[in-house]
Design a protein around this motif. Sequence first.
Motif, PDB file in Angstrom:
ATOM      1  N   ASP A 144      34.634  48.041  35.688  1.00  0.00           N
ATOM      2  CA  ASP A 144      33.293  48.582  35.911  1.00  0.00           C
ATOM      3  C   ASP A 144      33.015  49.027  37.333  1.00  0.00           C
ATOM      4  O   ASP A 144      32.091  49.806  37.569  1.00  0.00           O
ATOM      5  CB  ASP A 144      32.237  47.532  35.527  1.00  0.00           C
ATOM      6  CG  ASP A 144      32.365  47.103  34.072  1.00  0.00           C
ATOM      7  OD1 ASP A 144      32.666  47.972  33.236  1.00  0.00           O
ATOM      8  OD2 ASP A 144      32.179  45.903  33.779  1.00  0.00           O
ATOM      9  N   ASP A 145      33.770  48.529  38.315  1.00  0.00           N
ATOM     10  CA  ASP A 145      33.452  48.867  39.698  1.00  0.00           C
ATOM     11  C   ASP A 145      34.708  48.789  40.557  1.00  0.00           C
ATOM     12  O   ASP A 145      35.808  48.497  40.075  1.00  0.00           O
ATOM     13  CB  ASP A 145      32.368  47.926  40.250  1.00  0.00           C
ATOM     14  CG  ASP A 145      32.719  46.452  40.054  1.00  0.00           C
ATOM     15  OD1 ASP A 145      33.915  46.103  40.175  1.00  0.00           O
ATOM     16  OD2 ASP A 145      31.810  45.649  39.789  1.00  0.00           O
ATOM     17  N   SER A 146      34.545  49.069  41.856  1.00  0.00           N
ATOM     18  CA  SER A 146      35.690  49.110  42.763  1.00  0.00           C
ATOM     19  C   SER A 146      36.338  47.738  42.942  1.00  0.00           C
ATOM     20  O   SER A 146      37.544  47.641  43.171  1.00  0.00           O
ATOM     21  CB  SER A 146      35.254  49.655  44.134  1.00  0.00           C
ATOM     22  OG  SER A 146      34.226  48.847  44.691  1.00  0.00           O
ATOM     23  N   THR A 147      35.537  46.677  42.818  1.00  0.00           N
ATOM     24  CA  THR A 147      36.103  45.334  42.949  1.00  0.00           C
ATOM     25  C   THR A 147      37.065  45.046  41.802  1.00  0.00           C
ATOM     26  O   THR A 147      38.181  44.538  42.001  1.00  0.00           O
ATOM     27  CB  THR A 147      34.984  44.281  42.963  1.00  0.00           C
ATOM     28  OG1 THR A 147      34.114  44.538  44.065  1.00  0.00           O
ATOM     29  CG2 THR A 147      35.571  42.876  43.098  1.00  0.00           C
ATOM     30  N   SER A 150      40.224  47.017  42.218  1.00  0.00           N
ATOM     31  CA  SER A 150      41.128  46.402  43.184  1.00  0.00           C
ATOM     32  C   SER A 150      41.926  45.270  42.552  1.00  0.00           C
ATOM     33  O   SER A 150      43.115  45.083  42.844  1.00  0.00           O
ATOM     34  CB  SER A 150      40.336  45.883  44.399  1.00  0.00           C
ATOM     35  OG  SER A 150      39.734  46.945  45.090  1.00  0.00           O
ATOM     36  N   LEU A 151      41.271  44.493  41.683  1.00  0.00           N
ATOM     37  CA  LEU A 151      41.981  43.432  40.970  1.00  0.00           C
ATOM     38  C   LEU A 151      43.094  44.012  40.090  1.00  0.00           C
ATOM     39  O   LEU A 151      44.195  43.456  40.013  1.00  0.00           O
ATOM     40  CB  LEU A 151      40.994  42.631  40.108  1.00  0.00           C
ATOM     41  CG  LEU A 151      40.024  41.691  40.839  1.00  0.00           C
ATOM     42  CD1 LEU A 151      39.052  41.072  39.842  1.00  0.00           C
ATOM     43  CD2 LEU A 151      40.783  40.604  41.584  1.00  0.00           C
ATOM     44  N   CYS A 152      42.795  45.132  39.433  1.00  0.00           N
ATOM     45  CA  CYS A 152      43.815  45.789  38.611  1.00  0.00           C
ATOM     46  C   CYS A 152      44.984  46.254  39.471  1.00  0.00           C
ATOM     47  O   CYS A 152      46.151  46.101  39.093  1.00  0.00           O
ATOM     48  CB  CYS A 152      43.213  46.991  37.878  1.00  0.00           C
ATOM     49  SG  CYS A 152      42.208  46.573  36.449  1.00  0.00           S
ATOM     50  N   GLU A 153      44.672  46.844  40.601  1.00  0.00           N
ATOM     51  CA  GLU A 153      45.725  47.323  41.499  1.00  0.00           C
ATOM     52  C   GLU A 153      46.652  46.178  41.894  1.00  0.00           C
ATOM     53  O   GLU A 153      47.884  46.308  41.837  1.00  0.00           O
ATOM     54  CB  GLU A 153      45.108  47.927  42.763  1.00  0.00           C
ATOM     55  CG  GLU A 153      44.373  49.235  42.538  1.00  0.00           C
ATOM     56  CD  GLU A 153      43.682  49.702  43.805  1.00  0.00           C
ATOM     57  OE1 GLU A 153      43.781  49.005  44.832  1.00  0.00           O
ATOM     58  OE2 GLU A 153      43.053  50.761  43.766  1.00  0.00           O
ATOM     59  N   GLU A 237      43.454  53.201  46.562  1.00  0.00           N
ATOM     60  CA  GLU A 237      42.919  53.930  45.426  1.00  0.00           C
ATOM     61  C   GLU A 237      41.714  54.777  45.808  1.00  0.00           C
ATOM     62  O   GLU A 237      41.345  55.695  45.098  1.00  0.00           O
ATOM     63  CB  GLU A 237      42.530  52.938  44.321  1.00  0.00           C
ATOM     64  CG  GLU A 237      41.999  53.596  43.059  1.00  0.00           C
ATOM     65  CD  GLU A 237      42.999  54.573  42.457  1.00  0.00           C
ATOM     66  OE1 GLU A 237      42.552  55.574  41.858  1.00  0.00           O
ATOM     67  OE2 GLU A 237      44.200  54.366  42.601  1.00  0.00           O
ATOM     68  N   GLU A 238      41.076  54.480  46.981  1.00  0.00           N
ATOM     69  CA  GLU A 238      39.942  55.305  47.390  1.00  0.00           C
ATOM     70  C   GLU A 238      40.358  56.752  47.549  1.00  0.00           C
ATOM     71  O   GLU A 238      39.544  57.654  47.516  1.00  0.00           O
ATOM     72  CB  GLU A 238      39.350  54.803  48.716  1.00  0.00           C
ATOM     73  CG  GLU A 238      38.671  53.455  48.619  1.00  0.00           C
ATOM     74  CD  GLU A 238      39.668  52.317  48.666  1.00  0.00           C
ATOM     75  OE1 GLU A 238      40.815  52.552  49.098  1.00  0.00           O
ATOM     76  OE2 GLU A 238      39.309  51.200  48.266  1.00  0.00           O
ATOM     77  N   GLU A 239      41.673  56.999  47.759  1.00  0.00           N
ATOM     78  CA  GLU A 239      42.142  58.346  47.955  1.00  0.00           C
ATOM     79  C   GLU A 239      42.886  58.860  46.737  1.00  0.00           C
ATOM     80  O   GLU A 239      43.646  59.798  46.802  1.00  0.00           O
ATOM     81  CB  GLU A 239      43.044  58.400  49.186  1.00  0.00           C
ATOM     82  CG  GLU A 239      42.327  57.949  50.455  1.00  0.00           C
ATOM     83  CD  GLU A 239      43.273  57.927  51.644  1.00  0.00           C
ATOM     84  OE1 GLU A 239      43.877  58.963  51.950  1.00  0.00           O
ATOM     85  OE2 GLU A 239      43.402  56.873  52.263  1.00  0.00           O
TER      86      GLU A 239
END
Length: 275
Positions: A144-147, A150-153, A237-239
């Motif tokens: 649902d969000d960037s946090t 990040s966990l997925c990454e 991932e921001e990029e």
Amino acid sequence: MSRELDALTVVNQLRDLAADPLNRRAIVQDNGCLPGLILFLDHPNPQVVYSALLAVRYLAECRTNREKMKGELGMMLSLQNVMQKSSSPGETKLLASEIYEILQAAGNEAEQAEAASCRRKAHFFLGSTNKRAKTVVLHIDGLDDSTRRSLCEEALLKIRGVISFTFQMAVKRCVVRIRSDIKAEALGTAINSTKVMKAAQVVKGEDGGELMLPFQEGAEEEAVVEHNEDIPDYLPEEESPSQEQDKAVTRVGSITDGVGWLSTAANFLSRSFYW
């Protein structure tokens, strides 16, 4: 800002521009960008090399680009160097090998079969040009969000054999490129281990529609996951080219927005022929 950081910024921007199919021909036709990407393949920073390979892989998806890319001075030799360099991570070597095989086939009879596969495929990378790699599409409840992203990454980067991945946040999807010997269940195990998200595999049904297959608990437990213990810093991932459109480098359909930046990139590359 250091020169190395400048190089990483430029190659990440080129990678994101190359992710848009409308930009790929312009990048290859530009006098500075393709030679610059070849130089990045010899960069001492493995993060720069991997990002450059992703950009080249995007460009190679355009069939009309391949002959020029194959003939560009240093392209094939640089790919071979990445494949043979002992310090290159396994995923980097595999990606370089995949690009090399695609360009090597340019102009041959096998190109027609490869082009047919390209037209049928709508994923992050072509799936039939390299028998050693495959693409898995995941639907992730809770993404649902960037946090959470990040966990997925972090979970995916721990799996040895993951080559690349990109997120489609709007539809809670993740497209993962993995070695052919890695089971999709290993990806489900990694995502589900976050305890806040649950993954299912997206496949095509007999009628051409999409089906979501949840990973069985027993299969997850039996899936053998080989973890990366010493990996380079991966691309933020921001990029990523799959981020939300209002934050993307160039929107789909707006090639003129990206072409101006190509000139800036080319100027940087001409100033930074040596690092």
